[in-house]
Enzyme design. Structure first.
Site, PDB file in Angstrom:
ATOM      1  N   HIS A  78       0.933  -0.925   0.059  1.00  0.00           N
ATOM      2  CA  HIS A  78      -0.052  -0.155   0.049  1.00  0.00           C
ATOM      3  C   HIS A  78       0.810   1.149   0.022  1.00  0.00           C
ATOM      4  CE1 HIS A  78      -4.081   1.928   1.399  1.00  0.00           C
ATOM      5  NE2 HIS A  78      -3.247   2.818   0.797  1.00  0.00           N
ATOM      6  N   ASP A  83       0.893   2.628   3.722  1.00  0.00           N
ATOM      7  CA  ASP A  83       0.042   3.536   3.466  1.00  0.00           C
ATOM      8  C   ASP A  83       0.816   4.817   3.143  1.00  0.00           C
ATOM      9  OD1 ASP A  83      -2.174   5.222   2.484  1.00  0.00           O
ATOM     10  OD2 ASP A  83      -3.198   5.222   4.318  1.00  0.00           O
ATOM     11  N   LEU A 123       2.681   6.267  -4.849  1.00  0.00           N
ATOM     12  CA  LEU A 123       3.852   6.839  -5.668  1.00  0.00           C
ATOM     13  C   LEU A 123       3.531   8.185  -6.362  1.00  0.00           C
ATOM     14  CD1 LEU A 123       5.539   3.733  -6.953  1.00  0.00           C
ATOM     15  CD2 LEU A 123       6.498   5.002  -5.075  1.00  0.00           C
ATOM     16  N   ASP A 139      -8.740   3.013  -3.464  1.00  0.00           N
ATOM     17  CA  ASP A 139      -8.155   3.735  -2.352  1.00  0.00           C
ATOM     18  C   ASP A 139      -8.184   5.302  -2.504  1.00  0.00           C
ATOM     19  OD1 ASP A 139      -7.007   3.457   0.488  1.00  0.00           O
ATOM     20  OD2 ASP A 139      -5.175   4.572  -0.365  1.00  0.00           O
TER      21      ASP A 139
END
Ligand SMILES: [Zn+2]
Length: 402
Positions: free
Chosen positions: A60, A305, A63, A152
């Site tokens: 997770h 994350d 980038l 997400d």
């Protein structure tokens, strides 16, 4: 080309190995894991006193490329990953354009092959433009190398769309990664709803906002017999729901982040926007439940994350600041220092949560030191002490509460 990693404590949970051994690599492939390998033809790395394990996987990561290169790009994000001990990262599709078609997924993979220094596995969107109305062509996304689908950043609010997504993803054995948030309960929320949100005068984000959707997605996983993976689970109620689902044999998996494992909502009192994250840092009671989940197998993996932001979106009033923590370069140290060295978590279990744990969730051939597999290896120095200095981060995101 040969490379010999000599005399380290080899920890490979998938193969039940925890012993001082050598690892021999030939042309980028693991060719032997044994005691006292004598082959010294190539380069020798002295790993005495170090921990040698399968390369860490972070499933997770944001980038930010394409579209938000002022926050992070594939070159800087993968260097941050390597420094943090990760050899594989999965990148979330909330870029601009979003990864909702094969062309963008292919762009990310090609960029990563050119500019990246670790394996980059793209995650495709569940819905077109992440708008929550229409499913993506998952067959195309899989063909272009996506290993999972997720919206997400946004929850999939429409239960019927989520049901269809699970049905569709099941055809490709693709996990559906769910950001669980009932938005009608989190609107304008800044931090965990509880004692400290009242004390600090900030609008709360209740635990129930996450748990409602975790509960819904478990029901949908049951209906469809598909694989739902709960992103950044952060509450006691989520742990209870996931534990119960697993006990009934449902295909439900979950990740937790390092920051939710060691920090609580009390630190928000400094009004430092680097503590602002979604889901928010929770109270002691929730943190204890996450730890229990790590120990009893309710949690499958630790994922950062990693959410790098530009200074401008953090150097402002708490209510105006962006959500997110730049996590790649501190994750392993935070877990090691906060949980392993304090005796809460066994080192072997920690390695499992960073290696075979996420590999199994994704169904990828990584996370072990199996002979014949890619030599993705992480070496940890348990004696190394360092003060976190975001100015030295390889990531463009200096937003860390640590
Ligand atoms: Zn999320």
């Amino acid at each position: 080309m040969k490379l010999l990693i000599k005399g380290g404590r080899v920890v490979d949970p998938a193969n039940d190995i925890d012993a001082v051994m050598d690892v021999l690599i030939e042309d980028g492939i693991i060719s032997a894991v044994q005691v006292n390998i004598l082959d010294r033809e190539g380069t020798v790395i002295d790993a005495a006193g170090k921990i040698v394990c399968p390369g860490f996987i972070d499933m997770h990561v944001h980038l930010r490329e394409p579209g938000f290169e002022y926050k992070e790009d594939i070159a800087t994000g993968t260097r941050a990953a390597a420094v943090g001990g990760f050899t594989t990262v999965c990148c979330m599709p909330n870029t601009n354009p979003v990864i909702d078609n094969a062309a963008v997924a292919t762009f990310v993979r090609e960029r990563a092959a050119k500019a990246g220094v670790v394996n980059v596995l793209p995650i495709g969107c569940i819905s077109k433009a992440q708008a929550g109305h229409e499913l993506t062509e998952m067959a195309d996304l899989v063909a272009a190398g996506c290993v999972a689908v997720s919206d997400d950043g946004n929850p999939v609010s429409d239960a019927s769309l989520m049901r269809n997504a699970l049905d569709y993803a099941k055809m490709f054995e693709l996990p559906v990664l769910s950001h669980c948030e009932e938005r009608s309960l989190t609107k304008n929320g800044q931090m965990h709803e509880g004692y400290f949100s009242i004390l600090y005068g900030l609008k709360g984000i209740p635990a129930a906002a996450e748990e409602l959707m975790v509960g819904r997605d478990i029901k949908l996983a049951e209906m469809t017999d598909a694989h739902v993976h709960i992103c950044h689970a952060s509450t006691r109620g989520s742990m209870e729901l996931i534990r119960e689902a697993k006990s009934r044999g449902l295909k439900v998996t979950a990740e937790v982040t390092p920051h939710h494992l060691v920090l609580t909502d009390e630190i928000v009192g400094d009004y430092d926007a680097d503590t602002k994250v979604n889901p928010p840092l929770r109270s002691e009671e929730h943190l204890a439940a996450l730890l229990q989940g790590l120990l009893d197998g309710t949690v499958d993996c630790i994922a950062t994350d990693h959410a790098p932001h530009h200074l401008e979106s953090k150097d402002c009033e708490y209510d105006l600041a962006a959500f997110g923590i730049s996590g790649l370069e501190t994750a392993a140290a935070v877990v090691m220092d906060g949980l392993v060295n304090t005796g809460w978590l066994d080192l072997v279990r920690m390695v499992e949560l960073f290696t075979i744990g996420p590999a199994d969730v994704l169904g990828i051939d990584k996370g072990t030191l199996d002979v014949g597999t890619d030599a993705d290896i992480t070496i940890l120095d348990p004696e190394l002490t360092k003060v976190v200095n975001p100015a030295e981060f390889y990531s463009k995101g200096k937003n860390t509460p640590f």
